[in-house]
Scaffold this motif. Sequence first.
Motif, PDB file in Angstrom:
ATOM      1  N   GLU A 138       6.042 -15.618  -5.853  1.00 18.05           N
ATOM      2  CA  GLU A 138       7.042 -16.268  -6.698  1.00 18.05           C
ATOM      3  C   GLU A 138       8.105 -16.918  -5.825  1.00 18.05           C
ATOM      4  O   GLU A 138       8.766 -16.230  -5.035  1.00 18.05           O
ATOM      5  N   GLN A 139       8.237 -18.209  -5.981  1.00 16.38           N
ATOM      6  CA  GLN A 139       9.243 -18.929  -5.188  1.00 16.38           C
ATOM      7  C   GLN A 139      10.495 -19.141  -6.004  1.00 16.38           C
ATOM      8  O   GLN A 139      10.439 -19.704  -7.099  1.00 16.38           O
ATOM      9  N   VAL A 140      11.627 -18.721  -5.452  1.00 13.43           N
ATOM     10  CA  VAL A 140      12.901 -18.850  -6.156  1.00 13.43           C
ATOM     11  C   VAL A 140      13.661 -20.044  -5.576  1.00 13.43           C
ATOM     12  O   VAL A 140      13.639 -20.265  -4.355  1.00 13.43           O
ATOM     13  N   ASP A 195      18.745 -18.228  -4.495  1.00 16.13           N
ATOM     14  CA  ASP A 195      19.786 -18.205  -5.527  1.00 16.13           C
ATOM     15  C   ASP A 195      19.708 -16.882  -6.289  1.00 16.13           C
ATOM     16  O   ASP A 195      18.750 -16.644  -7.034  1.00 16.13           O
ATOM     17  N   PRO A 196      20.704 -16.001  -6.112  1.00 18.07           N
ATOM     18  CA  PRO A 196      20.628 -14.669  -6.718  1.00 18.07           C
ATOM     19  C   PRO A 196      20.496 -14.735  -8.240  1.00 18.07           C
ATOM     20  O   PRO A 196      19.875 -13.861  -8.848  1.00 18.07           O
ATOM     21  N   ASN A 197      21.055 -15.800  -8.821  1.00 19.82           N
ATOM     22  CA  ASN A 197      21.000 -15.921 -10.286  1.00 19.82           C
ATOM     23  C   ASN A 197      19.619 -16.310 -10.786  1.00 19.82           C
ATOM     24  O   ASN A 197      19.357 -16.245 -11.979  1.00 19.82           O
ATOM     25  N   LYS A 198      18.772 -16.751  -9.889  1.00 17.64           N
ATOM     26  CA  LYS A 198      17.450 -17.204 -10.326  1.00 17.64           C
ATOM     27  C   LYS A 198      16.354 -16.207  -9.983  1.00 17.64           C
ATOM     28  O   LYS A 198      15.177 -16.457 -10.208  1.00 17.64           O
ATOM     29  N   ILE A 199      16.766 -15.067  -9.391  1.00 21.97           N
ATOM     30  CA  ILE A 199      15.774 -14.032  -9.102  1.00 21.97           C
ATOM     31  C   ILE A 199      15.531 -13.252 -10.387  1.00 21.97           C
ATOM     32  O   ILE A 199      16.473 -12.762 -10.995  1.00 21.97           O
ATOM     33  N   GLY A 200      14.276 -13.156 -10.787  1.00 24.71           N
ATOM     34  CA  GLY A 200      13.957 -12.423 -12.022  1.00 24.71           C
ATOM     35  C   GLY A 200      13.898 -10.922 -11.748  1.00 24.71           C
ATOM     36  O   GLY A 200      14.621 -10.398 -10.901  1.00 24.71           O
ATOM     37  N   ASP A 201      13.002 -10.270 -12.472  1.00 23.35           N
ATOM     38  CA  ASP A 201      12.836  -8.825 -12.326  1.00 23.35           C
ATOM     39  C   ASP A 201      12.118  -8.533 -10.999  1.00 23.35           C
ATOM     40  O   ASP A 201      11.000  -9.000 -10.775  1.00 23.35           O
ATOM     41  N   GLN A 212      17.545  -4.010  -3.286  1.00 21.87           N
ATOM     42  CA  GLN A 212      17.514  -4.118  -4.754  1.00 21.87           C
ATOM     43  C   GLN A 212      16.108  -4.213  -5.338  1.00 21.87           C
ATOM     44  O   GLN A 212      15.921  -4.004  -6.524  1.00 21.87           O
ATOM     45  N   ALA A 213      15.149  -4.545  -4.489  1.00 22.14           N
ATOM     46  CA  ALA A 213      13.762  -4.624  -4.971  1.00 22.14           C
ATOM     47  C   ALA A 213      13.036  -3.340  -4.580  1.00 22.14           C
ATOM     48  O   ALA A 213      13.593  -2.488  -3.885  1.00 22.14           O
ATOM     49  N   LYS A 214      11.784  -3.232  -5.015  1.00 21.84           N
ATOM     50  CA  LYS A 214      11.021  -2.031  -4.662  1.00 21.84           C
ATOM     51  C   LYS A 214      10.868  -1.964  -3.142  1.00 21.84           C
ATOM     52  O   LYS A 214      10.878  -0.896  -2.553  1.00 21.84           O
ATOM     53  N   TRP A 215      10.744  -3.116  -2.513  1.00 27.10           N
ATOM     54  CA  TRP A 215      10.671  -3.189  -1.051  1.00 27.10           C
ATOM     55  C   TRP A 215      11.395  -4.471  -0.654  1.00 27.10           C
ATOM     56  O   TRP A 215      11.202  -5.508  -1.291  1.00 27.10           O
ATOM     57  N   THR A 216      12.249  -4.391   0.341  1.00 28.76           N
ATOM     58  CA  THR A 216      12.883  -5.608   0.862  1.00 28.76           C
ATOM     59  C   THR A 216      12.409  -5.824   2.292  1.00 28.76           C
ATOM     60  O   THR A 216      12.527  -4.921   3.134  1.00 28.76           O
ATOM     61  N   ASP A 222       0.795  -1.225   0.000  1.00 24.83           N
ATOM     62  CA  ASP A 222       0.000   0.000   0.000  1.00 24.83           C
ATOM     63  C   ASP A 222       0.831   1.280   0.000  1.00 24.83           C
ATOM     64  O   ASP A 222       0.277   2.363  -0.185  1.00 24.83           O
ATOM     65  N   THR A 223       2.136   1.171   0.212  1.00 23.03           N
ATOM     66  CA  THR A 223       2.934   2.398   0.077  1.00 23.03           C
ATOM     67  C   THR A 223       3.717   2.400  -1.231  1.00 23.03           C
ATOM     68  O   THR A 223       3.919   3.446  -1.828  1.00 23.03           O
ATOM     69  N   LYS A 224       4.171   1.226  -1.667  1.00 20.88           N
ATOM     70  CA  LYS A 224       5.018   1.189  -2.857  1.00 20.88           C
ATOM     71  C   LYS A 224       4.319   0.536  -4.043  1.00 20.88           C
ATOM     72  O   LYS A 224       4.880   0.462  -5.135  1.00 20.88           O
ATOM     73  N   GLY A 225       3.135   0.038  -3.814  1.00 16.76           N
ATOM     74  CA  GLY A 225       2.401  -0.595  -4.913  1.00 16.76           C
ATOM     75  C   GLY A 225       3.112  -1.812  -5.479  1.00 16.76           C
ATOM     76  O   GLY A 225       3.080  -2.052  -6.683  1.00 16.76           O
ATOM     77  N   ILE A 226       3.767  -2.567  -4.631  1.00 15.16           N
ATOM     78  CA  ILE A 226       4.455  -3.763  -5.136  1.00 15.16           C
ATOM     79  C   ILE A 226       3.427  -4.709  -5.776  1.00 15.16           C
ATOM     80  O   ILE A 226       2.268  -4.776  -5.356  1.00 15.16           O
ATOM     81  N   GLU A 227       3.880  -5.403  -6.798  1.00 15.81           N
ATOM     82  CA  GLU A 227       2.940  -6.212  -7.574  1.00 15.81           C
ATOM     83  C   GLU A 227       3.109  -7.704  -7.356  1.00 15.81           C
ATOM     84  O   GLU A 227       2.305  -8.508  -7.825  1.00 15.81           O
ATOM     85  N   LYS A 228       4.188  -8.094  -6.683  1.00 13.20           N
ATOM     86  CA  LYS A 228       4.353  -9.510  -6.368  1.00 13.20           C
ATOM     87  C   LYS A 228       5.280  -9.671  -5.173  1.00 13.20           C
ATOM     88  O   LYS A 228       5.998  -8.740  -4.801  1.00 13.20           O
ATOM     89  N   VAL A 229       5.243 -10.852  -4.607  1.00 15.34           N
ATOM     90  CA  VAL A 229       6.113 -11.177  -3.484  1.00 15.34           C
ATOM     91  C   VAL A 229       7.059 -12.272  -3.955  1.00 15.34           C
ATOM     92  O   VAL A 229       6.632 -13.273  -4.529  1.00 15.34           O
ATOM     93  N   VAL A 230       8.354 -12.040  -3.739  1.00 18.07           N
ATOM     94  CA  VAL A 230       9.370 -12.997  -4.182  1.00 18.07           C
ATOM     95  C   VAL A 230      10.157 -13.475  -2.969  1.00 18.07           C
ATOM     96  O   VAL A 230      10.646 -12.651  -2.182  1.00 18.07           O
ATOM     97  N   ALA A 231      10.250 -14.786  -2.819  1.00 16.47           N
ATOM     98  CA  ALA A 231      11.029 -15.339  -1.697  1.00 16.47           C
ATOM     99  C   ALA A 231      11.576 -16.684  -2.127  1.00 16.47           C
ATOM    100  O   ALA A 231      11.161 -17.237  -3.156  1.00 16.47           O
ATOM    101  N   SER A 232      12.493 -17.225  -1.366  1.00 18.73           N
ATOM    102  CA  SER A 232      13.058 -18.524  -1.748  1.00 18.73           C
ATOM    103  C   SER A 232      12.105 -19.648  -1.351  1.00 18.73           C
ATOM    104  O   SER A 232      11.201 -19.457  -0.541  1.00 18.73           O
TER     105      SER A 232
END
Length: 401
Positions: A168-170, A179-185, A211-215, A139-149
């Motif tokens: 999105e599961q990495v 895995d940093p190499n498997k993190i997409g956009d 590195q992401a919109k929100w960490t 609600d503050t940054k309008g993130i569009e997905k959640v990415v975690a391992s």
Amino acid sequence: MPNKNKSFLPGAGLEHSIELLREAPKVQENLPDGIPNFGIGELETLELLAPHVFGRAARLDDSQALAHMDPPTPWITWATTLWNARLNQNLLHPATAPFAIEAEKKVMDWLVPFYGMNEGHMCSGSTIANLTALWAARDTKGIEKVVASNAAHISIEKAAKILGLPYEQVATNAKGQIDPNKIGDISNACLVLTAGTTATGVIDLLSLAGQAKWTHVDAAWAGPLRLSQTHAQLLDGIDKADSVAVSAHKWLFQPKDSALIMLRDVDVANSAISFGGGYLATPNVGVQGSRGASAIPLLATLIAWGKEGIADRIDHSMSMASVLATELSKEDNISLWAMPETGVTVFRPLTMSTEAFSQRLPDGMFSHCVLDGEKWVRSVAANPLADIDKIILAVQEAVRR
Ligand SMILES: *Cc1c(COP(=O)(O)O)cnc(C)c1O
């Protein structure tokens, strides 16, 4: 009709409850079927329930207990929790809880700098803390997905689901980190890094923070390492996060329900997660409405032990895990998953099944986890009162027998 005041105010009943706590009786009578129409009275109820409550619960302070992230609790938290129950303050209503609110502020003000955060509040667990963080991110940054391992805690997936965000599961690398190499956009994502995964205690590369919109860093388990001179650097980089969750009822030795959600940009986050309301004198910040004064036992522990006292207990737990792993690595018939990073040691026997091995060990010594479809033995060093030599001996006997 019993005297109604008597049932609110204790006579000698409270002292008796403490005697029962010390005795921890084990012999049980069957509980009555259902709930009686007319109560049996407080003292008889304590006598009836004590053997069930004490007799049918794991003793997390046992010298052989090294199984779970749930720690034994120091007695000062029992005393202050009793005070809390007596007062039943509500952090939602400042008028009922002026000191509890001050206590929470004191605790948070002291803790947030360790994580590079600026403010925060307490809540019932990191499940709620994680949800709060992802809510603020949406609600503050309008993130569009959640990415975690794929080693992230289930509460992250739950939060994504509740918030209606794609999850999105990495894959993890050989060390069990995202895995940093498997993190997409991730330019429009909330990246969740775990500091101490639940299964293996591994810390994701915290240099990815920012590195992401929100960490968000889920430091439910390993967050308290930040208080240790010796181990704080394991969490270096955490200060680049936007939010951090820590469960105080894990490695800060607090009774349930005690956790911290910490935020970098308090004004932004609080504007998104704060609600006013006709009957509220101050806005309700966060997910929970009514909540208790869990800051008081935490403040009491921090004052009674000091930073060094907390750090000593954590350091001792870390060294127990290290000794355990070192000894396990010398056993030909044991496969050690990896050297423990944050007090979580994972291993399995090579000459028998994990089940058969576990049956040779005392109940409550270890827990289990499943990695890549294999069942492993898991030890969590949350109990500073454990006797590590005794535990190592038990493992050696079980595997050599
Ligand atoms: C325990 C844990 C949680 C959940 O915390 P609760 O306090 O049980 O709600 C979240 N993430 C990790 C990594 C955990 O270990």
